[in-house]
Design an enzyme around this catalytic site. Structure first.
Site, PDB file in Angstrom:
ATOM      1  N   TYR A 147      21.998  59.811 -69.375  1.00  0.00           N
ATOM      2  CA  TYR A 147      20.887  59.945 -68.421  1.00  0.00           C
ATOM      3  C   TYR A 147      19.998  58.705 -68.452  1.00  0.00           C
ATOM      4  O   TYR A 147      19.718  58.090 -67.418  1.00  0.00           O
ATOM      5  CB  TYR A 147      20.081  61.206 -68.760  1.00  0.00           C
ATOM      6  CG  TYR A 147      18.894  61.439 -67.857  1.00  0.00           C
ATOM      7  CD1 TYR A 147      19.053  62.008 -66.594  1.00  0.00           C
ATOM      8  CD2 TYR A 147      17.599  61.093 -68.258  1.00  0.00           C
ATOM      9  CE1 TYR A 147      17.962  62.219 -65.760  1.00  0.00           C
ATOM     10  CE2 TYR A 147      16.514  61.307 -67.434  1.00  0.00           C
ATOM     11  CZ  TYR A 147      16.698  61.867 -66.183  1.00  0.00           C
ATOM     12  OH  TYR A 147      15.608  62.082 -65.365  1.00  0.00           O
ATOM     13  N   SER A 197      13.326  57.301 -63.832  1.00  0.00           N
ATOM     14  CA  SER A 197      12.744  58.129 -64.904  1.00  0.00           C
ATOM     15  C   SER A 197      12.063  57.250 -65.938  1.00  0.00           C
ATOM     16  O   SER A 197      12.521  56.122 -66.198  1.00  0.00           O
ATOM     17  CB  SER A 197      13.829  58.939 -65.598  1.00  0.00           C
ATOM     18  OG  SER A 197      13.273  59.637 -66.707  1.00  0.00           O
TER      19      SER A 197
HETATM   20  N1  LIG Z   1      11.230  66.839 -63.683  1.00  0.00           N
HETATM   21  C1  LIG Z   1      11.019  65.795 -64.438  1.00  0.00           C
HETATM   22  O1  LIG Z   1      10.241  65.853 -65.399  1.00  0.00           O
HETATM   23  C2  LIG Z   1      11.708  64.475 -64.163  1.00  0.00           C
HETATM   24  C3  LIG Z   1      11.378  63.371 -64.954  1.00  0.00           C
HETATM   25  C4  LIG Z   1      11.993  62.158 -64.698  1.00  0.00           C
HETATM   26  C5  LIG Z   1      12.889  62.039 -63.655  1.00  0.00           C
HETATM   27  N2  LIG Z   1      13.205  63.145 -62.907  1.00  0.00           N
HETATM   28  C6  LIG Z   1      14.159  62.961 -61.812  1.00  0.00           C
HETATM   29  O2  LIG Z   1      13.717  63.631 -60.669  1.00  0.00           O
HETATM   30  C7  LIG Z   1      14.851  63.997 -59.857  1.00  0.00           C
HETATM   31  C8  LIG Z   1      14.734  65.470 -59.502  1.00  0.00           C
HETATM   32  O3  LIG Z   1      14.896  66.221 -60.691  1.00  0.00           O
HETATM   33  P1  LIG Z   1      14.176  67.600 -60.957  1.00  0.00           P
HETATM   34  O4  LIG Z   1      13.365  67.467 -62.183  1.00  0.00           O
HETATM   35  O5  LIG Z   1      13.563  68.129 -59.709  1.00  0.00           O
HETATM   36  O6  LIG Z   1      15.448  68.453 -61.418  1.00  0.00           O
HETATM   37  P2  LIG Z   1      16.170  69.702 -60.762  1.00  0.00           P
HETATM   38  O7  LIG Z   1      15.203  70.772 -60.521  1.00  0.00           O
HETATM   39  O8  LIG Z   1      17.347  69.964 -61.638  1.00  0.00           O
HETATM   40  O9  LIG Z   1      16.641  69.114 -59.370  1.00  0.00           O
HETATM   41  C9  LIG Z   1      17.790  68.345 -59.249  1.00  0.00           C
HETATM   42  C10 LIG Z   1      18.226  68.439 -57.819  1.00  0.00           C
HETATM   43  O10 LIG Z   1      19.433  67.715 -57.675  1.00  0.00           O
HETATM   44  C11 LIG Z   1      20.371  68.554 -57.019  1.00  0.00           C
HETATM   45  N3  LIG Z   1      21.708  68.198 -57.439  1.00  0.00           N
HETATM   46  C12 LIG Z   1      22.241  68.298 -58.689  1.00  0.00           C
HETATM   47  N4  LIG Z   1      23.521  67.902 -58.669  1.00  0.00           N
HETATM   48  C13 LIG Z   1      23.799  67.557 -57.378  1.00  0.00           C
HETATM   49  C14 LIG Z   1      24.953  67.082 -56.719  1.00  0.00           C
HETATM   50  N5  LIG Z   1      26.095  66.858 -57.386  1.00  0.00           N
HETATM   51  N6  LIG Z   1      24.877  66.839 -55.394  1.00  0.00           N
HETATM   52  C15 LIG Z   1      23.739  67.070 -54.716  1.00  0.00           C
HETATM   53  N7  LIG Z   1      22.610  67.500 -55.276  1.00  0.00           N
HETATM   54  C16 LIG Z   1      22.653  67.756 -56.606  1.00  0.00           C
HETATM   55  C17 LIG Z   1      19.999  69.961 -57.434  1.00  0.00           C
HETATM   56  O11 LIG Z   1      20.476  70.934 -56.528  1.00  0.00           O
HETATM   57  P3  LIG Z   1      21.871  71.726 -56.720  1.00  0.00           P
HETATM   58  O12 LIG Z   1      22.030  72.018 -58.167  1.00  0.00           O
HETATM   59  O13 LIG Z   1      21.719  72.929 -55.865  1.00  0.00           O
HETATM   60  O14 LIG Z   1      22.926  70.798 -56.200  1.00  0.00           O
HETATM   61  C18 LIG Z   1      18.486  69.861 -57.373  1.00  0.00           C
HETATM   62  O15 LIG Z   1      18.024  70.012 -56.061  1.00  0.00           O
HETATM   63  C19 LIG Z   1      16.083  63.670 -60.696  1.00  0.00           C
HETATM   64  O16 LIG Z   1      16.620  62.426 -60.289  1.00  0.00           O
HETATM   65  C20 LIG Z   1      15.529  63.552 -62.108  1.00  0.00           C
HETATM   66  O17 LIG Z   1      16.300  62.740 -62.933  1.00  0.00           O
HETATM   67  C21 LIG Z   1      12.626  64.346 -63.134  1.00  0.00           C
END
Ligand SMILES: NC(=O)c1ccc[n+]([C@@H]2O[C@H](COP(=O)([O-])OP(=O)(O)OC[C@H]3O[C@@H](n4cnc5c(N)ncnc54)[C@H](OP(=O)(O)O)[C@@H]3O)[C@@H](O)[C@H]2O)c1
Length: 235
Positions: free
Chosen positions: A138, A124
């Site tokens: 985080y 991130s």
């Molecule tokens: N979106 C952004 O702006 C952004 C920016 C920087 C970094 N990121 C990174 O990108 C990655 C994806 O995030 P996102 O933005 O797509 O968020 P998200 O929509 O909340 O997706 C997170 C994913 O992780 C899964 N997850 C959560 N807890 C889990 C567990 N204990 N075991 C297995 N799976 C789990 C969730 O599915 P379930 O809840 O069904 O398990 C979901 O599929 C993350 O690492 C996040 O830190 C995102």
């Protein structure tokens, strides 16, 4: 979903995983339009669950591991609870290590000097600059993941596995929904490229890292953020 779709469109067979079986099944249904995809539910914040997933996957040919699952906990300093450390560090930092460790034999088997296997960790920009809102565990977990990426890259290069991290800026997702609903326009207006991330931005970087074009990169942390963190003025 963005990365899985991109890899499917580039011709990979993809296995996706997250906790909830119904969400996994729906994601598999949506992605199957783009190729051969299978969903295996697992709670990746737990060591035994990472092992179980790895056991189910490692008999297959495994060229690419994407460590994407992540969780965020935002709360002011005064009330930031103790449990907001363990749960976030377990999923965001320990789990990528556990999965890399358990799947290394399969990745090493698939990789060659000419075409290494790939580990792609999703970090991130919260670990590159200091975000406006408090996200203590985080940001720390993602900083740890960026460094773990470099540590593993050095060790696994000779074993024909590259290890890189992608550091996304703001992309619409469940995690970001409330933030982007509230201040998405303002974030986009301040970004040098004047927009939020799009699906293709995230799919593209993953396909690049997984492709022949990405085969000479390892230990890199690549911001995909429209310039938000890379040009931050610190004011
Ligand atoms: N979106 C952004 O702006 C952004 C920016 C920087 C970094 N990121 C990174 O990108 C990655 C994806 O995030 P996102 O933005 O797509 O968020 P998200 O929509 O909340 O997706 C997170 C994913 O992780 C899964 N997850 C959560 N807890 C889990 C567990 N204990 N075991 C297995 N799976 C789990 C969730 O599915 P379930 O809840 O069904 O398990 C979901 O599929 C993350 O690492 C996040 O830190 C995102």
């Amino acid at each position: 979903m963005m990365i899985a779709r991109g890899l499917l469109q580039a011709g990979a067979r993809v296995i996706i995983s997250s906790r909830k079986a119904d969400v996994c099944a729906e994601a598999q249904r949506l992605l199957s339009e783009f190729g051969d995809v299978q969903a295996i539910p697992a709670d990746l914040s737990r060591y035994d669950e990472c092992q179980r997933l790895a056991d189910l996957v490692k008999a297959e040919r495994l060229d690419i591991l994407v460590n994407n699952a992540g969780a965020m906990w935002r709360e002011p300093l005064e009330t930031f609870p103790a449990e907001a450390w363990g749960s976030v560090i377990d999923l965001n930092l320990k789990s990528p290590f556990w999965l890399a460790q358990a799947l290394l034999p399969a990745l090493s088997r698939a990789g060659t000097a000419d075409d290494p296997a790939r580990i792609i960790n999703i970090g991130s920009i919260a670990a590159i600059h200091v975000a406006d809102s408090p996200n203590y565990s985080y940001a720390s977990s993602k900083a740890g993941l960026h460094q773990l990426t470099r540590v593993l890259a050095r060790e696994l290069g000779p074993r024909h596995v590259t290890v890189n991290a992608v550091a996304p800026g703001p992309f619409p997702s469940q995690m970001m929904a409330s933030t982007l609903d509230a201040i998405g326009d303002a974030i986009a207006a301040k970004a040098p490229l004047r927009r939020l991330g799009r699906d293709d931005d995230m799919a593209g970087i993953a396909v690049f890292l997984a492709s022949r074009a990405g085969s000479y990169l390892t230990g890199a942390v690549i911001p995909v953020d429209g310039g938000i963190a890379t040009t931050a003025s610190g004011t």
